[in-house]
Motif scaffolding. Sequence first.
Motif: not given
Length: 348
Positions: A196-202
Amino acid sequence: MMKNITDLKTVRLSDDLNAVVILDQTRLPAEECYLELSSAEEIWDAIYKLKVRGAPAIGVAAAYGIYVCSRLIQAGSFDEFYTEFHRIKNYLAGARPTAVNLVAALERMEKVVLNNVSATVPDLVELLHGEAMAIREEDAAACRRIGEYGLSLLRPGMGILTHCNAGHLAVSEYGTALAPIYLGEERGYGFKVFADETRPLLQGARLTAYELHRAGVDVTLICDNMASSVMQKGWVQAVLVGCDRIAANGDVANKIGTSGVAILARHYGIPFYVLGPTSTIDMQCPDGKSIVIEERDPDEITKMWYIHRMAPKDVKTFNPAFDVTPYELITAIITEKGIFNPVDGGIE
C-alpha cells in the motif's frame, strides 16, 4: 541476486560517538542521505519530522540521542547531571507521543542513571553508552526472531499485502512485518508483495517499495484504495503489518489506514498478522481507546506533495497519524517471544 538489506544503516553512532547518524527517510527514494545529529533539538526534529521513523528505530535513535547529549552535560555532581539529563529526556519524549518505544527507551536510559547515583559523571556517560548499544542489539535480535516466527505461518509463493513501512528502515535490522519476507527471500520462498502506498506521507511508496525492490523482492506498489481489489482477485493470502503500540487487551495502534485493511482482510477471509517487538506492548494501556493518537500538520494532506495546493485554502482537515485496530480483527500478534492469539481480549 538479492542485495543485503542490512547494508543500509538506518540509525547508528558516529565513529567519534559525538553524533547520531541517521538515514534521512524524508529524502528516499530519490537519494540515500545520512544526517549527523549532535544536539537535542536536532534529534527531536528528526523524530518529529519522520527523518527517522518506525517505533523500534525511534527507540534506538532516542537511546543513542540521549547518550550523545549526556556527553555534553557540564556537571560536577550527580544531581547537576541528572537535572539536565531529565530535562533532555522529557524534551525528546515529546517528539512523538504514540510510539511507545520512544518513551520506553528513554526511561530505560534514565533507569541506568538512577541506579548509579554514586558513579562519577564520566562513568555515568559510559554506562549510558553501553545501555544504548544494548537497546540496539536487542532490537536487531528481536527482529530476527519475529521474522522466524512470522515465516512459520507463511507458505512459499504466497501473495502478501503490507501497509506503511515496518521493514529494515523502521528498525535496526530486517524489520518487523517485513522480516519474514526477507528471510523467505533468502530461502527461496518467492513471495509476491503488494505494498500500500500509505497516504498521506507515502511510507509504502517511498520506503517499503524502495527497500523491497532494492533487496530483489517481487513487490507491486498499489494505492491504498486498491487493497480490496487485489484481495478480491485472490492475489493476497496474508496481511503483515507492524505496530506502534499494543494495548493490554490486544488492540493495536498502527499507521493510519491499518484498521481499514484489517476490515477488508476479515471480509475476504485473509489472515491479518501484526508483527512487533514486546517493547511495543504497553500493559499500562488497557485498550485502544486509551491510546493517544498524534494529529499532524494539515499541510501533509493539502499541499505537501503537490506543485500547487490541491485543496481549498482554509478547508478543515483531519490528519491523524495512526488508527486503532481492535483485537477481534487480528489473527495473531507475532513478537520475538512467540505467536499470540488476541481473540480473547488480551496478550498475556
